[in-house]
Design a protein around this motif. Structure first.
Motif, PDB file in Angstrom:
ATOM      1  N   LEU A 132       8.974   5.584   4.862  1.00 42.01           N
ATOM      2  CA  LEU A 132       9.426   5.002   3.595  1.00 42.01           C
ATOM      3  C   LEU A 132       9.440   6.058   2.496  1.00 42.01           C
ATOM      4  CD1 LEU A 132       7.526   1.578   3.323  1.00 42.01           C
ATOM      5  CD2 LEU A 132       9.513   2.179   4.707  1.00 42.01           C
ATOM      6  N   ALA A 133      10.443   5.935   1.602  1.00 40.13           N
ATOM      7  CA  ALA A 133      10.518   6.777   0.410  1.00 40.13           C
ATOM      8  C   ALA A 133      11.087   5.932  -0.725  1.00 40.13           C
ATOM      9  CB  ALA A 133      11.394   8.000   0.666  1.00 40.13           C
ATOM     10  N   LEU A 134      10.951   6.396  -1.952  1.00 39.91           N
ATOM     11  CA  LEU A 134      11.486   5.625  -3.082  1.00 39.91           C
ATOM     12  C   LEU A 134      12.987   5.819  -3.216  1.00 39.91           C
ATOM     13  CD1 LEU A 134       8.740   6.037  -5.828  1.00 39.91           C
ATOM     14  CD2 LEU A 134       9.192   4.075  -4.340  1.00 39.91           C
ATOM     15  N   ALA A 135      13.488   6.983  -2.807  1.00 35.52           N
ATOM     16  CA  ALA A 135      14.925   7.241  -2.924  1.00 35.52           C
ATOM     17  C   ALA A 135      15.341   8.159  -1.795  1.00 35.52           C
ATOM     18  CB  ALA A 135      15.236   7.885  -4.271  1.00 35.52           C
ATOM     19  N   GLY A 136      16.645   8.195  -1.531  1.00 36.68           N
ATOM     20  CA  GLY A 136      17.148   9.065  -0.473  1.00 36.68           C
ATOM     21  C   GLY A 136      18.277   8.394   0.277  1.00 36.68           C
ATOM     22  N   LYS A 137      18.606   8.941   1.428  1.00 29.97           N
ATOM     23  CA  LYS A 137      19.805   8.508   2.148  1.00 29.97           C
ATOM     24  C   LYS A 137      19.535   7.410   3.169  1.00 29.97           C
ATOM     25  CE  LYS A 137      22.370  12.825   1.754  1.00 29.97           C
ATOM     26  NZ  LYS A 137      22.842  14.029   2.454  1.00 29.97           N
ATOM     27  N   GLY A 138      18.300   6.971   3.280  1.00 29.76           N
ATOM     28  CA  GLY A 138      17.976   5.989   4.310  1.00 29.76           C
ATOM     29  C   GLY A 138      18.509   4.590   4.000  1.00 29.76           C
ATOM     30  N   MET A 139      18.032   3.618   4.772  1.00 24.96           N
ATOM     31  CA  MET A 139      18.440   2.216   4.593  1.00 24.96           C
ATOM     32  C   MET A 139      17.776   1.652   3.328  1.00 24.96           C
ATOM     33  SD  MET A 139      17.351  -1.014   7.020  1.00 24.96           S
ATOM     34  CE  MET A 139      17.965  -0.332   8.557  1.00 24.96           C
ATOM     35  N   PRO A 140      18.581   1.244   2.323  1.00 28.81           N
ATOM     36  CA  PRO A 140      17.971   0.719   1.087  1.00 28.81           C
ATOM     37  C   PRO A 140      17.430  -0.698   1.312  1.00 28.81           C
ATOM     38  CG  PRO A 140      20.312   1.280   0.788  1.00 28.81           C
ATOM     39  CD  PRO A 140      20.041   1.254   2.249  1.00 28.81           C
ATOM     40  N   LEU A 141      16.207  -0.908   0.905  1.00 29.32           N
ATOM     41  CA  LEU A 141      15.560  -2.207   1.088  1.00 29.32           C
ATOM     42  C   LEU A 141      14.927  -2.664  -0.212  1.00 29.32           C
ATOM     43  CD1 LEU A 141      13.726  -1.545   4.498  1.00 29.32           C
ATOM     44  CD2 LEU A 141      15.667  -3.078   4.156  1.00 29.32           C
ATOM     45  N   ARG A 142      14.782  -3.965  -0.341  1.00 27.28           N
ATOM     46  CA  ARG A 142      14.092  -4.538  -1.501  1.00 27.28           C
ATOM     47  C   ARG A 142      13.005  -5.480  -1.004  1.00 27.28           C
ATOM     48  NH1 ARG A 142      18.014  -6.641  -5.738  1.00 27.28           N
ATOM     49  NH2 ARG A 142      17.947  -4.415  -6.218  1.00 27.28           N
ATOM     50  N   LEU A 143      11.821  -5.286  -1.547  1.00 28.39           N
ATOM     51  CA  LEU A 143      10.688  -6.170  -1.239  1.00 28.39           C
ATOM     52  C   LEU A 143      10.408  -7.026  -2.462  1.00 28.39           C
ATOM     53  CD1 LEU A 143       8.251  -7.018   0.553  1.00 28.39           C
ATOM     54  CD2 LEU A 143       6.984  -5.121  -0.481  1.00 28.39           C
ATOM     55  N   ALA A 189       3.540  10.552  -3.601  1.00 27.69           N
ATOM     56  CA  ALA A 189       3.876  10.967  -2.240  1.00 27.69           C
ATOM     57  C   ALA A 189       5.395  10.938  -2.064  1.00 27.69           C
ATOM     58  CB  ALA A 189       3.213  10.041  -1.223  1.00 27.69           C
ATOM     59  N   ALA A 190       5.957  11.963  -1.428  1.00 30.26           N
ATOM     60  CA  ALA A 190       7.409  12.020  -1.240  1.00 30.26           C
ATOM     61  C   ALA A 190       7.857  11.016  -0.181  1.00 30.26           C
ATOM     62  CB  ALA A 190       7.827  13.425  -0.830  1.00 30.26           C
ATOM     63  N   GLU A 191       7.013  10.810   0.825  1.00 26.20           N
ATOM     64  CA  GLU A 191       7.362   9.932   1.932  1.00 26.20           C
ATOM     65  C   GLU A 191       6.051   9.404   2.524  1.00 26.20           C
ATOM     66  OE1 GLU A 191       9.696  12.026   4.825  1.00 26.20           O
ATOM     67  OE2 GLU A 191      10.780  10.236   5.440  1.00 26.20           O
ATOM     68  N   VAL A 192       6.058   8.169   2.974  1.00 27.23           N
ATOM     69  CA  VAL A 192       4.854   7.592   3.582  1.00 27.23           C
ATOM     70  C   VAL A 192       5.239   6.996   4.936  1.00 27.23           C
ATOM     71  CG1 VAL A 192       3.091   5.783   3.391  1.00 27.23           C
ATOM     72  CG2 VAL A 192       3.724   7.110   1.363  1.00 27.23           C
ATOM     73  N   LEU A 193       4.382   7.239   5.934  1.00 28.64           N
ATOM     74  CA  LEU A 193       4.585   6.631   7.253  1.00 28.64           C
ATOM     75  C   LEU A 193       3.818   5.312   7.300  1.00 28.64           C
ATOM     76  CD1 LEU A 193       5.599   6.922  10.255  1.00 28.64           C
ATOM     77  CD2 LEU A 193       3.379   7.978  10.737  1.00 28.64           C
ATOM     78  N   VAL A 194       4.515   4.238   7.679  1.00 29.57           N
ATOM     79  CA  VAL A 194       3.872   2.931   7.833  1.00 29.57           C
ATOM     80  C   VAL A 194       3.951   2.539   9.304  1.00 29.57           C
ATOM     81  CG1 VAL A 194       3.970   0.476   7.245  1.00 29.57           C
ATOM     82  CG2 VAL A 194       4.434   2.196   5.497  1.00 29.57           C
ATOM     83  N   VAL A 195       2.815   2.171   9.883  1.00 23.54           N
ATOM     84  CA  VAL A 195       2.780   1.815  11.305  1.00 23.54           C
ATOM     85  C   VAL A 195       2.162   0.429  11.461  1.00 23.54           C
ATOM     86  CG1 VAL A 195       2.085   2.517  13.620  1.00 23.54           C
ATOM     87  CG2 VAL A 195       2.412   4.265  11.837  1.00 23.54           C
ATOM     88  N   GLU A 211       0.827  -1.206   0.000  1.00 23.11           N
ATOM     89  CA  GLU A 211       0.000   0.000   0.000  1.00 23.11           C
ATOM     90  C   GLU A 211       0.867   1.264   0.000  1.00 23.11           C
ATOM     91  OE1 GLU A 211      -3.273  -0.114  -0.162  1.00 23.11           O
ATOM     92  OE2 GLU A 211      -3.721   2.006   0.159  1.00 23.11           O
ATOM     93  N   ALA A 212       1.877   1.263   0.869  1.00 21.72           N
ATOM     94  CA  ALA A 212       2.756   2.443   0.966  1.00 21.72           C
ATOM     95  C   ALA A 212       3.520   2.661  -0.338  1.00 21.72           C
ATOM     96  CB  ALA A 212       3.730   2.270   2.132  1.00 21.72           C
ATOM     97  N   LEU A 213       4.018   1.566  -0.941  1.00 26.03           N
ATOM     98  CA  LEU A 213       4.751   1.698  -2.199  1.00 26.03           C
ATOM     99  C   LEU A 213       3.835   2.234  -3.300  1.00 26.03           C
ATOM    100  CD1 LEU A 213       6.860  -1.571  -1.894  1.00 26.03           C
ATOM    101  CD2 LEU A 213       7.773   0.768  -1.982  1.00 26.03           C
ATOM    102  N   GLY A 214       2.566   1.845  -3.270  1.00 24.14           N
ATOM    103  CA  GLY A 214       1.603   2.385  -4.221  1.00 24.14           C
ATOM    104  C   GLY A 214       1.426   3.880  -4.048  1.00 24.14           C
ATOM    105  N   MET A 215       1.346   4.327  -2.807  1.00 20.32           N
ATOM    106  CA  MET A 215       1.201   5.764  -2.539  1.00 20.32           C
ATOM    107  C   MET A 215       2.443   6.523  -2.977  1.00 20.32           C
ATOM    108  SD  MET A 215      -0.673   5.126   1.113  1.00 20.32           S
ATOM    109  CE  MET A 215      -1.220   6.615   1.828  1.00 20.32           C
ATOM    110  N   LEU A 216       3.612   5.910  -2.776  1.00 22.11           N
ATOM    111  CA  LEU A 216       4.852   6.558  -3.223  1.00 22.11           C
ATOM    112  C   LEU A 216       4.883   6.644  -4.753  1.00 22.11           C
ATOM    113  CD1 LEU A 216       7.371   4.842  -0.755  1.00 22.11           C
ATOM    114  CD2 LEU A 216       6.708   7.259  -0.751  1.00 22.11           C
ATOM    115  N   GLN A 217       4.447   5.565  -5.405  1.00 24.82           N
ATOM    116  CA  GLN A 217       4.410   5.576  -6.881  1.00 24.82           C
ATOM    117  C   GLN A 217       3.444   6.636  -7.392  1.00 24.82           C
ATOM    118  OE1 GLN A 217       6.284   4.057  -9.008  1.00 24.82           O
ATOM    119  NE2 GLN A 217       7.365   2.616  -7.688  1.00 24.82           N
ATOM    120  N   GLU A 218       2.410   6.906  -6.636  1.00 27.94           N
ATOM    121  CA  GLU A 218       1.439   7.927  -7.056  1.00 27.94           C
ATOM    122  C   GLU A 218       1.949   9.345  -6.830  1.00 27.94           C
ATOM    123  OE1 GLU A 218      -2.952   5.871  -6.568  1.00 27.94           O
ATOM    124  OE2 GLU A 218      -2.149   7.053  -4.913  1.00 27.94           O
TER     125      GLU A 218
END
Lengths: 82, 241
Positions: B186-197, B151-157, B142-149
């Motif tokens: 979560l964001a699509l790019a940036g300086k955070g921890m890179p993850l792959r789902l 959103a610069a950043e999404v909070l997942v709880v 869901e969050a990745l969908g919002m980012l693709q649409e």
């Protein structure tokens, strides 16, 4: 009656940090004043029905006036019981 | 092992966790009560009284990575939400008593999301998922969908607490041993921890969100180094890249 109502308000609405002396009988209960909201109004309506057997009908009566303050509420309950 | 289908790469900019089990908790909050999370100080008293122990855990985790006034689109995910409140209301009905309007309004699955929206004055898109057997996967989807649409950043709880003993849980792996809330930016790019789902073939049963959540927190804690966590039963795989 007013102090009894204040105690009921504090206990029913979990107002832990407030004592009966902190509630002004003439001050607004909702929004301004004590700052209660519509869920509190429903909860208080239920508590009043249980304790005083007085039912406040939201469709027929001016609820905003009844709940305006502790003294307004006390007056309403007393007149409804007699 | 069958080859994994790549779904998405993203970054984890920040995260915060609160758990009632001290082993799973960050050292920084060891001084707090072991079973009741501290409420962020900026929340008014009238709002604090509506926070259940589970809501307190959620707010505490969010407070570790969100400042008041920061309004991110948000995805909440919980297997059981406030089902304990629903059970208490059923018991009230059984006893012939009238239901508390406050208890009812706080028992629904998006109750904590509503409290969050009010406390943080957040009018962004907020979604609440009850993920069932897919566990923690759908919240990320869901969050990745919002980012693709856009959103610069999404909070997942992600949050859950042990459910009341009234509910039979065996033989299903759907109950956790302690309360746990994890908030992630979560964001699509940036300086955070890179993850792959990745989506991978299902194989067995790794349990629902309450079981997987502490394992995922451990995965995040393990630091860098490409460690992957597999929840084979539900067909999702996370790895650090």
């Amino acid at each position: 009656m007013e102090n009894e109502l204040k105690q009921l308000i504090i206990e029913t609405l979990d107002l832990e940090d407030i004592g009966i002396d902190d509630i002004d009988s003439g001050a607004a209960l909702f929004n301004e004043g004590l700052g209660l909201d519509s869920i509190d109004a429903l909860e208080l309506g239920l508590a009043i029905r249980k304790k005083y057997n007085v039912k406040i009908n939201a469709e027929k009566e001016d609820v905003a006036k009844i709940f305006a303050s502790v003294s307004a509420l006390a007056n309403y309950i007393q007149s409804a019981r007699t | 092992m069958p080859s994994a289908l790549k779904v998405a790469d993203f970054v984890l900019n920040d995260w915060g966790v609160w758990a009632s089990d001290s082993e799973s908790r960050e050292t920084s909050c060891m001084h707090s009560s072991p079973n009741l999370a501290e409420i962020p100080g900026f929340i008014p008293k009238l709002q604090q009284r509506r926070l259940s122990p589970l809501a307190r855990a959620v707010f505490n985790a969010i407070d570790r990575c969100i400042k008041p006034g920061e309004n991110l689109p948000t995805v909440f995910s919980s297997a059981h939400g406030e089902v304990g409140k629903a059970l208490a209301m059923l018991e009230t009905i059984r006893d012939g008593e009238e239901l508390s309007p406050t208890a009812f309004s706080l028992s629904v699955h998006n109750a904590i999301a509503g409290l969050y929206s009010i406390a943080y004055r957040n009018q962004q898109e907020i979604t609440v998922i009850a993920p069932g057997g897919e566990a923690i996967g759908p919240a990320f989807a869901e969050a990745l969908g919002m980012l693709q649409e856009g959103a610069a950043e999404v909070l997942v709880v992600l949050y859950d607490e042990p459910i009341a003993g009234f509910y039979p849980v065996a033989p299903f792996a759907l109950n956790g041993e302690f309360t746990c809330a994890l908030a992630m930016r979560l964001a699509l790019a940036g300086k955070g921890m890179p993850l792959r789902l990745s989506r991978v073939p299902k194989n067995g049963d790794a349990g629902e969100q309450p079981v997987q959540l502490p394992l995922f927190v451990d995965f995040l804690r393990r630091g860098d180094g490409g460690a992957a966590v597999d929840f084979w039963g539900r067909g999702w795989r996370w790895e650090k890249i």
